[in-house]
Design an enzyme around this catalytic site. Sequence first.
Site, PDB file in Angstrom:
ATOM      1  CD  GLU A   1      65.121  -8.984 -37.845  1.00 13.84           C
ATOM      2  OE1 GLU A   1      65.440  -8.585 -38.969  1.00 13.84           O
ATOM      3  OE2 GLU A   1      64.972 -10.200 -37.566  1.00 13.84           O
TER       4      GLU A   1
ATOM      5  CB  CYS B   1      62.584 -11.796 -29.031  1.00 10.61           C
ATOM      6  SG  CYS B   1      64.159 -12.532 -29.467  1.00 10.61           S
TER       7      CYS B   1
ATOM      8  CD  GLU C   1      59.437 -15.029 -28.094  1.00  5.58           C
ATOM      9  OE1 GLU C   1      59.838 -14.037 -28.749  1.00  5.58           O
ATOM     10  OE2 GLU C   1      59.771 -16.181 -28.357  1.00  5.58           O
TER      11      GLU C   1
ATOM     12  CB  CYS D   1      65.789 -16.826 -28.081  1.00  2.00           C
ATOM     13  SG  CYS D   1      65.690 -15.261 -27.202  1.00  2.00           S
TER      14      CYS D   1
HETATM   15  N1  THU Z   1      63.104 -14.087 -32.580  1.00  2.00           N
HETATM   16  C1  THU Z   1      62.019 -13.800 -31.794  1.00  2.00           C
HETATM   17  O1  THU Z   1      61.342 -12.788 -31.997  1.00  2.00           O
HETATM   18  N2  THU Z   1      61.719 -14.645 -30.794  1.00  2.00           N
HETATM   19  C2  THU Z   1      62.437 -15.770 -30.492  1.00  2.00           C
HETATM   20  O2  THU Z   1      62.250 -16.344 -29.431  1.00  2.00           O
HETATM   21  C3  THU Z   1      63.404 -16.278 -31.464  1.00  2.00           C
HETATM   22  C4  THU Z   1      63.949 -15.242 -32.385  1.00  2.00           C
HETATM   23  C5  THU Z   1      63.442 -13.159 -33.671  1.00  2.00           C
HETATM   24  C6  THU Z   1      64.700 -12.373 -33.454  1.00  2.00           C
HETATM   25  C7  THU Z   1      65.086 -12.014 -34.869  1.00  2.00           C
HETATM   26  O3  THU Z   1      64.398 -10.839 -35.243  1.00  2.00           O
HETATM   27  C8  THU Z   1      64.552 -13.169 -35.706  1.00  2.00           C
HETATM   28  O4  THU Z   1      63.634 -13.868 -34.877  1.00  2.00           O
HETATM   29  C9  THU Z   1      65.627 -14.121 -36.193  1.00  2.00           C
HETATM   30  O5  THU Z   1      66.422 -14.543 -35.155  1.00  2.00           O
END
Ligand code: THU
Length: 140
Positions: free
Chosen positions: A45, A54, A56, A94
């Site tokens: 983040e 993310c 993935e 996502c």
């Molecule tokens: N996040 C992921 O790492 N992968 C996803 O597919 C969904 C969301 C993370 C992004 C952010 O750091 C946290 O989850 C909250 O949204």
Amino acid sequence: MIDAKILIEKAFEAQKFCYTPYSNFNVGAALLCVDGTIYQGCNIENAALTPTNCAERTAFFKAISEGKKDFTAIAVAGNKKGVKPGDGDFCAPCAVCRQVMAEFCNLKTFKVIIAKSTEEYLEHTLEEILPFAFTSKDLE
Ligand code: THU
């Protein structure tokens, strides 16, 4: 294809390097290449929020930046910090991550494993979670 449980364990293991001071939501991913290698990724983040990456995409970009091009499956495990495997919920990739997968993976054969634990998981093709995808074919 290796046992889904092995890939799920690697996804949970990848959570240990999550950098999530803003959401406290940890996501780990383990990407299986056709040659059998596995790339792990975590979410990273940022105070400015939008630069957040993310889990993935971290796994995909690590693999692609090291020359990998052919992928079999990805396991994804996400939960609030401190929640034990099995106590959390399913964390589906996502839409941005699905689109990145569509750039590099076969929609019909690439498997997305969404795990609560090694015992409880969902397995879908990329096409099932990204129907009617926009891909490079649309640009031909
Ligand atoms: N996040 C992921 O790492 N992968 C996803 O597919 C969904 C969301 C993370 C992004 C952010 O750091 C946290 O989850 C909250 O949204």
